[in-house]
Design a protein around this motif. Structure first.
Motif, mmCIF file in Angstrom:
data_model
loop_
_atom_site.group_PDB
_atom_site.id
_atom_site.type_symbol
_atom_site.label_atom_id
_atom_site.label_comp_id
_atom_site.label_asym_id
_atom_site.label_seq_id
_atom_site.Cartn_x
_atom_site.Cartn_y
_atom_site.Cartn_z
ATOM 1 N N LEU A 119 0.812 -1.215 0.000
ATOM 2 C CA LEU A 119 0.000 0.000 0.000
ATOM 3 C C LEU A 119 0.847 1.268 0.000
ATOM 4 O O LEU A 119 0.335 2.355 -0.261
ATOM 5 N N SER A 120 2.143 1.131 0.222
ATOM 6 C CA SER A 120 3.030 2.295 0.154
ATOM 7 C C SER A 120 3.560 2.540 -1.262
ATOM 8 O O SER A 120 4.224 3.544 -1.503
ATOM 9 N N ILE A 121 3.259 1.654 -2.201
ATOM 10 C CA ILE A 121 3.727 1.809 -3.582
ATOM 11 C C ILE A 121 2.803 2.799 -4.299
ATOM 12 O O ILE A 121 1.603 2.561 -4.430
ATOM 13 N N SER A 122 3.350 3.896 -4.762
ATOM 14 C CA SER A 122 2.526 4.986 -5.309
ATOM 15 C C SER A 122 1.761 4.606 -6.578
ATOM 16 O O SER A 122 0.690 5.134 -6.831
ATOM 17 N N SER A 123 2.287 3.684 -7.364
ATOM 18 C CA SER A 123 1.613 3.304 -8.616
ATOM 19 C C SER A 123 0.445 2.345 -8.391
ATOM 20 O O SER A 123 -0.419 2.207 -9.259
ATOM 21 N N LEU A 124 0.408 1.667 -7.247
ATOM 22 C CA LEU A 124 -0.577 0.617 -7.008
ATOM 23 C C LEU A 124 -1.994 1.188 -6.946
ATOM 24 O O LEU A 124 -2.248 2.172 -6.261
ATOM 25 N N ARG A 125 -2.911 0.556 -7.680
ATOM 26 C CA ARG A 125 -4.323 0.959 -7.698
ATOM 27 C C ARG A 125 -5.186 0.039 -6.840
ATOM 28 O O ARG A 125 -6.169 0.481 -6.263
ATOM 29 N N HIS A 126 -4.845 -1.270 -6.803
ATOM 30 C CA HIS A 126 -5.656 -2.259 -6.092
ATOM 31 C C HIS A 126 -4.763 -3.305 -5.433
ATOM 32 O O HIS A 126 -3.775 -3.748 -6.037
ATOM 33 N N TYR A 127 -5.156 -3.704 -4.217
ATOM 34 C CA TYR A 127 -4.532 -4.830 -3.516
ATOM 35 C C TYR A 127 -5.650 -5.776 -3.121
ATOM 36 O O TYR A 127 -6.619 -5.366 -2.472
ATOM 37 N N LEU A 128 -5.543 -7.043 -3.552
ATOM 38 C CA LEU A 128 -6.558 -8.058 -3.272
ATOM 39 C C LEU A 128 -5.946 -9.179 -2.452
ATOM 40 O O LEU A 128 -4.810 -9.588 -2.705
ATOM 41 N N ILE A 129 -6.717 -9.673 -1.487
ATOM 42 C CA ILE A 129 -6.354 -10.873 -0.748
ATOM 43 C C ILE A 129 -7.500 -11.852 -0.918
ATOM 44 O O ILE A 129 -8.650 -11.533 -0.614
ATOM 45 N N LEU A 130 -7.188 -13.054 -1.423
ATOM 46 C CA LEU A 130 -8.203 -14.082 -1.674
ATOM 47 C C LEU A 130 -8.110 -15.178 -0.627
ATOM 48 O O LEU A 130 -7.028 -15.675 -0.337
ATOM 49 N N SER A 131 -9.255 -15.566 -0.093
ATOM 50 C CA SER A 131 -9.327 -16.700 0.827
ATOM 51 C C SER A 131 -9.341 -17.986 0.025
ATOM 52 O O SER A 131 -9.933 -18.050 -1.046
ATOM 53 N N GLN A 132 -8.714 -19.026 0.563
ATOM 54 C CA GLN A 132 -8.807 -20.360 -0.042
ATOM 55 C C GLN A 132 -9.973 -21.147 0.536
ATOM 56 O O GLN A 132 -10.405 -22.129 -0.054
#
Length: 187
Positions: free
Chosen positions: A124-137
């Motif tokens: 989340l500190s990366i300036s270019s990042l638009r989305h971070y997803l975490i998927l449950s198994q």
């Protein structure tokens, strides 16, 4: 003769040191961290299905959708997310990107605290990042952080159930939980 490679102290040294080595590791806060190299079938299926869905919607001319074989430079080192999206282009011999647009991690019991904690902070500190997803198994559930119009993080928003879809405004596409999870989990 037994030759020991110098332990890396910087991200650049780590990338060169790690190139061609067996196993999987990341470089965090100046330390080499060994990672899990064997994943469950569900982990593999989820990563494959998300990769396929993103690739088919984004196309391959403007964006590259990659897997955990390519690194992401963070303020604290180098990470290898399960899925990443970046703009096409860049030097073909690079070992990591500094400009990911989307990062996805698939939870495992051994990675949960890291994926929601230090990894999330790094990503989340990366300036270019638009989305971070975490998927449950274990269930059809995805946590999503997205940047708003003011470039501020919103989330995590939780999407669950096979009928749910996630609108990724940063790309103008959506991810169907049914397409990602169908046949993998029942909830």
């Amino acid at each position: 003769m037994n030759i020991h490679a110098k332990i890396p102290r910087t991200s650049e040294e780590f990338l060169r040191w790690n190139e061609g080595r067996e196993g999987k590791r990341e470089f965090v806060h100046g330390k080499v961290v060994e990672m899990m190299i064997h994943v469950t079938r569900d982990h593999y299926y989820l990563a494959s299905r998300l990769w396929l869905q993103l690739s088919s919607q984004l196309g391959l001319r403007e964006y590259i959708v990659g897997s955990s074989d390519f690194g992401v430079r963070t303020a604290d080192g180098v990470r290898y997310p399960d899925i990443l999206v970046e703009k096409s282009g860049g030097a073909g011999k690079e070992l990591a990107t500094e400009r990911p647009l989307l990062i996805a991690e698939i939870l495992s019991p051994s990675t949960m605290a890291d994926d929601f904690g230090p990894k999330a902070q790094d990503y989340l500190s990366i300036s270019s990042l638009r989305h971070y997803l975490i998927l449950s198994q274990d269930e059809s559930r995805i946590w999503v952080w997205s940047r708003d119009a003011d470039h501020k993080w919103v989330g995590p928003e939780i999407f669950s159930g096979l009928e749910s879809s996630i609108l990724l405004n940063g790309f103008g596409i959506s991810v169907s939980l049914n397409e990602v999870y169908s046949g993998i989990v029942r909830s």
